[in-house]
Design a protein around this motif. Structure first.
Motif, PDB file in Angstrom:
ATOM      1  N   GLU A 431       0.831  -1.211   0.000  1.00 31.87           N
ATOM      2  CA  GLU A 431       0.000   0.000   0.000  1.00 31.87           C
ATOM      3  C   GLU A 431       0.862   1.256   0.000  1.00 31.87           C
ATOM      4  N   GLN A 432       1.895   1.223   0.863  1.00 37.30           N
ATOM      5  CA  GLN A 432       2.754   2.417   0.944  1.00 37.30           C
ATOM      6  C   GLN A 432       3.510   2.624  -0.371  1.00 37.30           C
ATOM      7  N   LYS A 435       1.339   4.174  -2.892  1.00 37.85           N
ATOM      8  CA  LYS A 435       1.167   5.602  -2.616  1.00 37.85           C
ATOM      9  C   LYS A 435       2.366   6.390  -3.148  1.00 37.85           C
ATOM     10  N   ASN A 436       3.559   5.882  -2.840  1.00 37.25           N
ATOM     11  CA  ASN A 436       4.770   6.543  -3.330  1.00 37.25           C
ATOM     12  C   ASN A 436       4.769   6.635  -4.852  1.00 37.25           C
ATOM     13  N   GLU A 439       2.348   9.255  -6.127  1.00 38.68           N
ATOM     14  CA  GLU A 439       2.919  10.577  -5.900  1.00 38.68           C
ATOM     15  C   GLU A 439       3.988  10.883  -6.943  1.00 38.68           C
TER      16      GLU A 439
END
Ligand code: SER
Length: 608
Positions: A431-432, A435-436, A439
């Motif tokens: 998930e992280q 997200k990165n 972005e």
């Protein structure tokens, strides 16, 4: 029925019906800069669909090789391939719906001349109509007259049943044929049909497009001067259906290649095996058509494919390097009858694959070293201290997909007797990481929007190379003129780089030559360029160059050019971007050395 027999039958069937068989065009379009590769059988035929007479006449049949790289991340499932072959028959202003549909039906169902598929497992779709064209009643009537029951003919909107290669060019409504691969599906309502297609119980096997319209800038502008037929049956799909398999990866098209990859691997992983098989097959075809791995256009796609294959191989601990020749051998043998240029180019293909492997493997090893280093810090091991930023950095800098990083991390962890990361932790990382990624994409879209304003996409690659040369030049100036030389300004255009640096006299010819030689030697050595993120204090401690008078944040990005053995030839505070390896630069030449202001000199240099 083997794939060779399917090819043979398809071409013979249409030859008998007045079609001239033409060879596949090369994968790289000859006169069409709007696409990188032929992505459909119709692409090389566009001028003829628009009305230019084809030298082979008005009825043509072929098997066209195609490359699509839009959804690389899906490869490994049952249905996606970056390379595929389209069997097609073409009417260039000759026959139209009646013949096209009847022949498709006959080829699918005839036991003697065609595939002998069961008519009661067929379903078809037609165009439902919109402001551009009416409901395709004619096709419905033809299908009915051939015996397809009305409740197995579905009318669908343009999204499904209007085919066009892009925003411009020939286009039109289509009718698609689907086959129940389970043999058990029976009658379906339209909703159930759509569901069955999603579940892959019913799969699309052929598409007849009636190209009588033209699109401009995304809008249908009217009818073409002639009515054309463009049909496309994917060889991969048809072969899977004929061999009762869920996917072409399990058919004779891939059998030997996948078996070999399995034999070379130490770990069994279906998805990775398929990725390697797919990407290697595509790369072999691209190289045979003259594409070479590089940092621009077609060459860049090839490079990406190869790197994904190498990474996947690495995760399987496959000794790919020593075995490319075996994989090439298999693909060339399988396809050489249809594509003789594979055999002619066999040695070149092996050479290019090996060259790219050697280049990339250095970077990969640096990434693995980095993972090991992370485990040098005790506290990280105990707190799962690998945060998502590090995982993302491994992806950006070394091209490590999350899956590979986690596998390597788990290997390290189990070597040290630690529990491996469980599903839950993997999920959190995933998930992280996503997200990165989101972005990052937002950022790079913004910057590329600016970048392309100037026009040429090429612009970017040239300036990136000059930017890396700029770093090499500063380091070389310090070696020749002394450590006290500092950067005072810089400017890069598509043609040249410019550096202003502190130094209080004219350079001698001898000194200029020395600087040039050093830079060219570093290019020749093929040094790895790496981006690191660290605190400003750490970067200063490392002795990274910064430009006088520039303000930096607390966290900075530093570019390192690694020496071949140890240490760094250059380290600078810098936002990038840069090439991954100095070997991509070309030949460096100082064009001019002059005074800029009191105590500051200026050099203009180029790469050739
Ligand atoms: N152009 C159509 C397709 O690619 C039919 O060949 O599906």
């Amino acid at each position: 029925m083997r794939s060779e027999e399917i090819r043979k039958r398809f071409l013979a069937f249409f030859e008998k019906r007045g079609h001239t068989i033409i060879p596949s065009a090369p994968l790289v379009p000859q006169n069409d800069p709007s696409v990188l590769f032929n992505t459909a059988g119709m692409q090389p035929l566009v001028p003829y669909l628009l009305g230019e007479p084809h030298p082979a006449g008005k009825r043509i049949a072929n098997i066209q090789k195609c490359v699509r790289t839009g959804d690389l991340d899906d490869i490994g499932d049952n249905r996606h391939f970056s390379f595929f072959e389209m069997m097609g028959n073409w009417s260039l202003g000759d026959y139209f719906k009646k013949e096209a549909i009847s022949w498709s039906y006959e080829f699918l169902t005839s036991k003697e001349e065609g595939l002998g598929l069961n008519p009661s497992q067929l379903y078809v779709t037609v165009f439902e109509g919109d402001e551009n064209a009416p409901l395709d009643m004619e096709s419905i009537e033809i299908w009915k007259s051939l015996g397809i029951p009305e409740n197995r003919i579905y009318a669908l909107p343009a999204d499904d049943n209007w085919w066009s290669p892009g925003d411009n060019g020939p286009c039109g409504p289509c009718t698609e044929m689907f086959y129940d691969v389970t043999g058990k599906v029976g009658d379906l309502t339209q909703e159930q049909f759509i569901e069955a297609v999603k579940k892959e119980d019913v799969i699309e096997i052929w598409n007849d497009v009636f190209m009588e319209y033209e699109k401009k800038d995304g809008k249908v502008i009217g009818k073409l001067a002639q009515r054309n037929v463009d049909t496309g049956a994917g060889l991969e799909r048809i072969t899977a259906v004929m061999q009762g398999k869920k996917t072409a990866y399990e058919t004779d098209l891939f059998e030997e290649l996948i078996q070999k990859i399995q034999k070379l691997s130490e770990i069994k992983n279906e998805k990775l095996e398929r990725i390697i098989a797919d990407h290697i097959r595509t790369s072999i075809f691209l190289i045979s058509d003259g594409v070479i791995p590089s940092s621009s256009a077609q060459g860049y796609i090839l490079r990406r494919l190869l790197r994904r294959a190498i990474r996947s191989g690495h995760a399987l601990i496959t000794n790919v390097s020593g075995n490319y020749n075996q994989l090439v051998e298999i693909v060339v043998n399988k396809y050489q009858v249809s594509y003789p240029n594979l055999k002619e180019n066999k040695n070149k293909i092996i050479l290019e694959l090996e060259k790219e492997f050697d280049k990339f493997i250095n970077t990969l090893e640096l990434g693995l070293k980095k993972i090991k280093e992370l485990f040098g810090k005790e506290e990280d091991i105990n707190t799962f201290g690998l945060n998502s930023a590090i995982l993302f950095d491994l992806y950006q800098t070394y091209g490590f997909p999350l899956e590979l990083s986690i596998e390597e991390i788990n290997r390290e962890r189990s070597n040290r007797g630690l529990p491996v990361l469980d599903e839950q932790l993997r999920k959190i990382y995933q998930e992280q990481f996503n997200k990165n990624m989101a972005e990052h994409q937002k950022l790079s879209q913004t910057s590329s929007a600016g970048m392309f304003k100037g026009g040429l996409a090429n612009h970017n690659e040239k300036t990136i190379r000059l930017h890396t040369a700029h770093h090499l030049l500063l380091a070389a100036l310090q070696q020749v003129l002394g450590k006290e030389v500092k950067q005072r300004g810089s400017n890069i255009t598509e043609e040249r780089l410019r550096i202003d640096f502190s130094f209080d006299r004219k350079m001698t010819d001898e000194e200029k030559k020395q600087v040039e030689d050093i830079v060219n030697a570093k290019i020749k050595e093929g040094l790895i360029v790496e981006r690191c993120e660290m605190s400003k204090a750490e970067a200063e401690k490392l002795g990274a160059e910064m430009e006088f008078g520039t303000k930096y944040g607390d966290m900075v990005s530093v570019y390192l050019v690694h020496n071949k053995n140890s240490g760094h030839f250059s380290k600078e505070f810098c936002g990038g971007p840069h090439v991954g390896n100095t070997s991509e630069l070309g030949i460096f030449k100082i064009q001019k050395e002059e005074a800029s202001s009191q105590g500051v000199r200026r050099i203009k240099a180029t790469l050739g």
